[in-house]
Design an enzyme around this catalytic site. Structure first.
Site, PDB file in Angstrom:
ATOM      1  N   ARG A  13       0.848  -1.185   0.000  1.00  0.00           N
ATOM      2  CA  ARG A  13       0.000   0.000   0.000  1.00  0.00           C
ATOM      3  C   ARG A  13       0.888   1.241   0.000  1.00  0.00           C
ATOM      4  NH1 ARG A  13      -3.031  -0.381   5.306  1.00  0.00           N
ATOM      5  NH2 ARG A  13      -3.924   1.585   4.566  1.00  0.00           N
ATOM      6  N   SER A  15       0.508   4.089   1.968  1.00  0.00           N
ATOM      7  CA  SER A  15       0.528   4.942   3.149  1.00  0.00           C
ATOM      8  C   SER A  15       1.947   5.059   3.689  1.00  0.00           C
ATOM      9  CB  SER A  15      -0.386   4.362   4.242  1.00  0.00           C
ATOM     10  OG  SER A  15       0.206   3.201   4.813  1.00  0.00           O
ATOM     11  N   LYS A  89      -2.423  -7.791  10.974  1.00  0.00           N
ATOM     12  CA  LYS A  89      -3.787  -7.686  11.498  1.00  0.00           C
ATOM     13  C   LYS A  89      -4.788  -7.308  10.406  1.00  0.00           C
ATOM     14  CE  LYS A  89      -3.831  -2.838  13.036  1.00  0.00           C
ATOM     15  NZ  LYS A  89      -4.094  -1.940  14.183  1.00  0.00           N
ATOM     16  N   ASP A  90      -4.288  -6.819   9.249  1.00  0.00           N
ATOM     17  CA  ASP A  90      -5.161  -6.447   8.140  1.00  0.00           C
ATOM     18  C   ASP A  90      -5.417  -7.596   7.174  1.00  0.00           C
ATOM     19  OD1 ASP A  90      -5.355  -3.834   9.056  1.00  0.00           O
ATOM     20  OD2 ASP A  90      -3.664  -3.138   7.841  1.00  0.00           O
ATOM     21  N   THR A 133     -12.803   6.370  16.639  1.00  0.00           N
ATOM     22  CA  THR A 133     -12.298   5.094  16.129  1.00  0.00           C
ATOM     23  C   THR A 133     -13.334   4.484  15.197  1.00  0.00           C
ATOM     24  OG1 THR A 133     -11.402   2.912  16.694  1.00  0.00           O
ATOM     25  CG2 THR A 133     -13.204   3.712  18.060  1.00  0.00           C
ATOM     26  N   SER A 135     -12.723   1.146  14.580  1.00  0.00           N
ATOM     27  CA  SER A 135     -12.468  -0.247  14.948  1.00  0.00           C
ATOM     28  C   SER A 135     -13.534  -0.697  15.945  1.00  0.00           C
ATOM     29  CB  SER A 135     -11.075  -0.380  15.575  1.00  0.00           C
ATOM     30  OG  SER A 135     -10.971  -1.554  16.350  1.00  0.00           O
ATOM     31  N   ARG A 137     -13.445  -3.310  17.707  1.00  0.00           N
ATOM     32  CA  ARG A 137     -12.756  -3.810  18.902  1.00  0.00           C
ATOM     33  C   ARG A 137     -12.407  -2.661  19.837  1.00  0.00           C
ATOM     34  NH1 ARG A 137      -7.547  -3.544  20.345  1.00  0.00           N
ATOM     35  NH2 ARG A 137      -6.955  -2.846  18.250  1.00  0.00           N
ATOM     36  N   ARG A 138     -11.760  -1.635  19.302  1.00  0.00           N
ATOM     37  CA  ARG A 138     -11.364  -0.515  20.149  1.00  0.00           C
ATOM     38  C   ARG A 138     -12.582   0.184  20.742  1.00  0.00           C
ATOM     39  NH1 ARG A 138      -6.616   1.303  15.939  1.00  0.00           N
ATOM     40  NH2 ARG A 138      -4.887   0.187  16.963  1.00  0.00           N
ATOM     41  N   ARG A 155     -11.133   7.411  10.678  1.00  0.00           N
ATOM     42  CA  ARG A 155     -10.214   6.594   9.891  1.00  0.00           C
ATOM     43  C   ARG A 155      -9.136   7.460   9.281  1.00  0.00           C
ATOM     44  NH1 ARG A 155     -12.831   2.839   5.605  1.00  0.00           N
ATOM     45  NH2 ARG A 155     -10.635   2.276   5.417  1.00  0.00           N
ATOM     46  N   ASN A 157      -4.670   7.395   7.778  1.00  0.00           N
ATOM     47  CA  ASN A 157      -3.350   6.949   8.198  1.00  0.00           C
ATOM     48  C   ASN A 157      -2.949   7.686   9.483  1.00  0.00           C
ATOM     49  OD1 ASN A 157      -2.140   9.478   7.468  1.00  0.00           O
ATOM     50  ND2 ASN A 157      -2.028   8.775   5.341  1.00  0.00           N
ATOM     51  N   ARG A 161      -4.939  10.884  11.291  1.00  0.00           N
ATOM     52  CA  ARG A 161      -5.650  10.776  12.570  1.00  0.00           C
ATOM     53  C   ARG A 161      -5.098  11.768  13.594  1.00  0.00           C
ATOM     54  NH1 ARG A 161      -6.838   4.302  13.427  1.00  0.00           N
ATOM     55  NH2 ARG A 161      -6.351   3.731  11.290  1.00  0.00           N
ATOM     56  N   CYS A 248     -19.249 -15.500  14.347  1.00  0.00           N
ATOM     57  CA  CYS A 248     -19.706 -14.180  14.771  1.00  0.00           C
ATOM     58  C   CYS A 248     -18.843 -13.088  14.162  1.00  0.00           C
ATOM     59  CB  CYS A 248     -19.669 -14.068  16.289  1.00  0.00           C
ATOM     60  SG  CYS A 248     -18.004 -14.189  16.979  1.00  0.00           S
TER      61      CYS A 248
END
Length: 314
Positions: A13, A15, A89-90, A133, A135, A137-138, A155, A157, A161, A248
């Site tokens: 990518r 970024s 993680k992506d 965020t 995310s 999860r966060r 969102r 880079n 942020r 899930c």
């Protein structure tokens, strides 16, 4: 006169963080195989995840983590590049046919960092502050300890942020310490977070190297870069995630430690609002078996009705 073909071709990518990771991989390949760095090509590939940044919507809503890797996988399968460099993680749990993760560089700091220009810690944020965020999860982990906060989409880079914080789009956010470290921006972290409370995303902090399944040359090139302990930890965490993905779409955290040949994996799933959480921990030497055991225990604890409830959310 035609230029000689590059020693190998890296797809990444565009970024700043992705490019920093690709350059690190190029440096390591150069050192491992005794070739000049300029003989290793880096090709920047725009991904759907990058193009969706401006929309500010959660990745879950538009197709999941594979949006950051799909076009790089396609470039590998088409023979345009030989090695895909990813933030692990992506990477989607199920890779496209013909692609596999062949190696992982040594893992960076797995922790998330609290970021704010208004508060020294998450606890010190004013009531009903905005936490930025996208995310799930966060968001769930923050709401678990600060249910008064408002979650706002956030969102972009790392630089984007940080600028959004300065512009007042949100009063606080989280970023991965690994990314900050790789960009030499760790000093911007307001406070690293306890990974036992704010459990990282599965595979957070590890650079993964993908190659074509039939490309033995590229597999051999990256094998020299593989960090054994990181590979085992990521294999366990992705195995846990594979079990959960089948049941899930809830927020998932993972934390792996190692003592000798024994891995200990902690896993966590949460409701989207953070009000409910389940955790499991197990130890073993085989990462696949370990990851599957933790994932299955989390499903057993949560139960099918609870999982179905949260799976219904977009």
């Amino acid at each position: 006169m035609q230029s000689p073909a590059p020693f190998t071709r890296i797809g990444t990518r565009g970024s700043p963080l992705a490019l920093a990771q690709a350059r690190l991989v190029r440096q390591r390949l150069s050192q491992a195989h005794g070739v000049p760095e300029e003989d290793i090509a880096i090709e920047v590939i725009s991904t759907g995840g990058d193009r969706s940044q401006a929309s500010n919507v959660s990745l879950v809503e538009i197709g999941g983590k594979g949006l950051f890797t799909k076009e790089i996988d396609e470039a590998m399968l088409a023979g345009r590049v030989d090695i895909g460099v990813h933030s692990s993680k992506d990477v989607a749990t199920r890779l496209p046919d013909g692609i596999h993760l062949a190696a992982f560089l040594e893992r960076e700091d797995v922790r998330d960092a609290f970021m704010s220009v208004k508060a020294a810690s998450l606890d010190q944020m004013a009531e009903r502050s905005r936490f930025g965020t996208s995310s799930i999860r966060r968001a769930a982990q923050v709401l678990r300890v600060r249910p008064d906060l408002e979650i706002v989409p956030f969102r972009g880079n790392v630089g984007t942020r940080l600028q959004k914080l300065l512009d007042g789009v949100a009063d606080g956010t989280m970023l991965a310490m690994a990314g900050l470290n790789r960009l030499n921006e760790a000093h911007r972290a307001t406070a690293p977070l306890d990974p036992h409370i704010f459990m990282p995303a599965p595979a957070q902090g590890a650079i993964g190297l993908a190659v074509r399944s039939d490309d033995s040359r590229s597999a051999a090139l990256v094998a020299s870069l593989d960090h054994r302990e990181t590979n085992a930890a990521i294999t366990a965490e992705r195995a846990m995630l594979a079990v959960l993905d089948g049941s899930c779409r809830t927020p998932v955290g993972a934390l792996t430690s190692r003592a000798g040949e024994t891995l200990t994996l902690k896993g966590q799933i949460l409701s989207l609002d953070g009000k409910t959480a389940f955790e499991s921990e197990a130890a073993g030497e085989d990462p696949l078996t370990l990851g599957m055991a933790v994932g299955e225990d989390l499903i057993r604890q949560a139960g099918t009705e609870w999982l179905a409830q949260w799976a219904a959310h977009p």
